[in-house]
Design an enzyme around this catalytic site. Structure first.
Site, PDB file in Angstrom:
ATOM      1  N   ASP A  67      55.851  84.207  36.994  1.00  0.00           N
ATOM      2  CA  ASP A  67      56.267  83.256  38.033  1.00  0.00           C
ATOM      3  C   ASP A  67      56.746  83.972  39.294  1.00  0.00           C
ATOM      4  O   ASP A  67      56.887  85.195  39.318  1.00  0.00           O
ATOM      5  CB  ASP A  67      57.361  82.314  37.499  1.00  0.00           C
ATOM      6  CG  ASP A  67      58.479  83.062  36.762  1.00  0.00           C
ATOM      7  OD1 ASP A  67      58.649  84.269  37.007  1.00  0.00           O
ATOM      8  OD2 ASP A  67      59.184  82.439  35.960  1.00  0.00           O
ATOM      9  N   ASN A 135      68.716  76.685  29.910  1.00  0.00           N
ATOM     10  CA  ASN A 135      68.326  75.311  29.562  1.00  0.00           C
ATOM     11  C   ASN A 135      66.991  75.289  28.798  1.00  0.00           C
ATOM     12  O   ASN A 135      66.310  74.282  28.759  1.00  0.00           O
ATOM     13  CB  ASN A 135      68.240  74.435  30.826  1.00  0.00           C
ATOM     14  CG  ASN A 135      67.144  74.904  31.784  1.00  0.00           C
ATOM     15  OD1 ASN A 135      66.457  75.894  31.534  1.00  0.00           O
ATOM     16  ND2 ASN A 135      66.963  74.196  32.875  1.00  0.00           N
ATOM     17  N   HIS A 137      64.209  76.819  29.510  1.00  0.00           N
ATOM     18  CA  HIS A 137      62.942  76.910  30.246  1.00  0.00           C
ATOM     19  C   HIS A 137      62.248  78.229  29.930  1.00  0.00           C
ATOM     20  O   HIS A 137      62.880  79.210  29.540  1.00  0.00           O
ATOM     21  CB  HIS A 137      63.117  76.701  31.760  1.00  0.00           C
ATOM     22  CG  HIS A 137      63.817  77.778  32.518  1.00  0.00           C
ATOM     23  ND1 HIS A 137      64.656  77.513  33.574  1.00  0.00           N
ATOM     24  CD2 HIS A 137      63.802  79.133  32.396  1.00  0.00           C
ATOM     25  CE1 HIS A 137      65.109  78.645  34.072  1.00  0.00           C
ATOM     26  NE2 HIS A 137      64.615  79.645  33.368  1.00  0.00           N
ATOM     27  N   GLU A 142      60.645  73.848  33.477  1.00  0.00           N
ATOM     28  CA  GLU A 142      61.959  73.257  33.246  1.00  0.00           C
ATOM     29  C   GLU A 142      61.859  72.111  32.231  1.00  0.00           C
ATOM     30  O   GLU A 142      60.756  71.632  31.950  1.00  0.00           O
ATOM     31  CB  GLU A 142      62.493  72.717  34.583  1.00  0.00           C
ATOM     32  CG  GLU A 142      62.715  73.787  35.648  1.00  0.00           C
ATOM     33  CD  GLU A 142      64.075  74.466  35.521  1.00  0.00           C
ATOM     34  OE1 GLU A 142      64.526  74.732  34.394  1.00  0.00           O
ATOM     35  OE2 GLU A 142      64.682  74.739  36.576  1.00  0.00           O
TER      36      GLU A 142
HETATM   37  C1  GLP Z   1      64.176  82.883  35.265  1.00  0.00           C
HETATM   38  C2  GLP Z   1      62.724  83.244  35.056  1.00  0.00           C
HETATM   39  C3  GLP Z   1      62.393  83.294  33.608  1.00  0.00           C
HETATM   40  C4  GLP Z   1      63.459  84.108  32.901  1.00  0.00           C
HETATM   41  C5  GLP Z   1      64.772  83.404  32.986  1.00  0.00           C
HETATM   42  C6  GLP Z   1      65.905  84.094  32.264  1.00  0.00           C
HETATM   43  O1  GLP Z   1      64.366  81.533  35.353  1.00  0.00           O
HETATM   44  N1  GLP Z   1      61.830  82.339  35.690  1.00  0.00           N
HETATM   45  O2  GLP Z   1      61.111  83.827  33.453  1.00  0.00           O
HETATM   46  O3  GLP Z   1      63.076  84.281  31.590  1.00  0.00           O
HETATM   47  O4  GLP Z   1      65.102  83.361  34.334  1.00  0.00           O
HETATM   48  O5  GLP Z   1      66.497  85.047  33.073  1.00  0.00           O
HETATM   49  P1  GLP Z   1      67.523  86.132  32.587  1.00  0.00           P
HETATM   50  O6  GLP Z   1      66.750  87.101  31.770  1.00  0.00           O
HETATM   51  O7  GLP Z   1      68.062  86.739  33.838  1.00  0.00           O
HETATM   52  O8  GLP Z   1      68.558  85.427  31.799  1.00  0.00           O
END
Ligand code: GLP
Length: 231
Positions: A67, A135, A137, A142
């Site tokens: 993404d 959450n 995702h 989402e």
């Molecule tokens: C973002 C990204 C996800 C990632 C998530 C968790 O929203 N789009 O791909 O997995 O955050 O992030 P973190 O690893 O910083 O908790």
């Protein structure tokens, strides 16, 4: 779904590293799906170190990132493009022409997403690395996302928008992710414990986008003690 419980973030990163390393040594021209966020940072450090020590050769891999924030210039410090070059791509011998990222600066997000989706389908991802949102995702799919979704532009929830300091993003869809031949999902820390619980024990539903992964035939969920505290 195979659940791998480890003690802490270090062990989680080492386990993920071993899986990625094995994938590339078995198939040097693997197509790897990369994620951003805090969770894979140590995995990327280990991969960079392995390249330095001549233990992994990335010269034939192809990459697709999950993404990107939108709109977002590639030169912006917050872009996932910058993140990937800073944390991994500049430190290994992946070929620039084999790197694929959604362009947050694209004029037409729908054309960008369509193009990206087609490219992924032509290549087919051998190993997709995933993090997990608090959450539940995955990518930026989402709660409420359809399991049939392809790469698309999304409006982030208030919670996510606050954390990411942006209100929209481009993301592979749930169906795009599900087509990967193998998936590893990494979740570390107490902030992920509810999402991990819902992913593993909750109902498979749009309310918990990660729950659709339970239908995948070759997924490894790697969680540390804190992330698994509600199981
Ligand atoms: C973002 C990204 C996800 C990632 C998530 C968790 O929203 N789009 O791909 O997995 O955050 O992030 P973190 O690893 O910083 O908790």
């Amino acid at each position: 779904m195979k659940i791998i419980k480890v003690k802490n973030y270090d062990e989680l990163s080492e386990k993920a590293f071993q899986i990625v390393k094995e994938q590339i040594s078995k198939k040097p021209n693997s197509v790897i799906g990369f994620a951003t966020g805090k969770t894979p940072i140590k995995l990327y450090q280990k991969l960079s170190k392995a390249y330095k020590n001549n233990n992994v050769d990335f010269s034939k891999i192809k990459t697709f990132n999950l993404d990107e924030l939108y709109p977002m210039k590639q030169t912006d410090k917050r872009s996932y493009y910058r993140y990937m070059f800073k944390n991994l791509f500049s430190k290994i011998n992946v070929k620039k022409e084999n790197i694929n990222l959604l362009n947050g600066g694209a004029k037409s997000p729908s054309a960008e997403c369509k193009n990206y989706e087609n490219k992924i389908q032509k290549n087919s991802i051998d190993l997709q690395i995933l993090g997990l949102g608090a959450n539940a995702h995955i990518g930026f799919n989402e709660p409420g996302s359809s399991p049939n979704s392809k790469t698309h532009l999304v409006n982030l929830t208030e919670e996510t928008a606050k954390v990411k300091k942006n209100s929209r993003a481009l993301t592979m869809g749930i169906s795009t992710i599900m087509k990967s031949k193998k998936i590893i999902l990494l979740a570390s820390g107490g902030g992920k414990s509810k999402a991990v619980h819902d992913l593993i024990k909750g109902k498979i539903s749009k309310d918990c986008p990660a729950s659709f992964l339970r239908k995948h035939r070759n997924i490894f969920v790697i969680i540390d003690e804190k992330a698994s505290s509600l199981l």
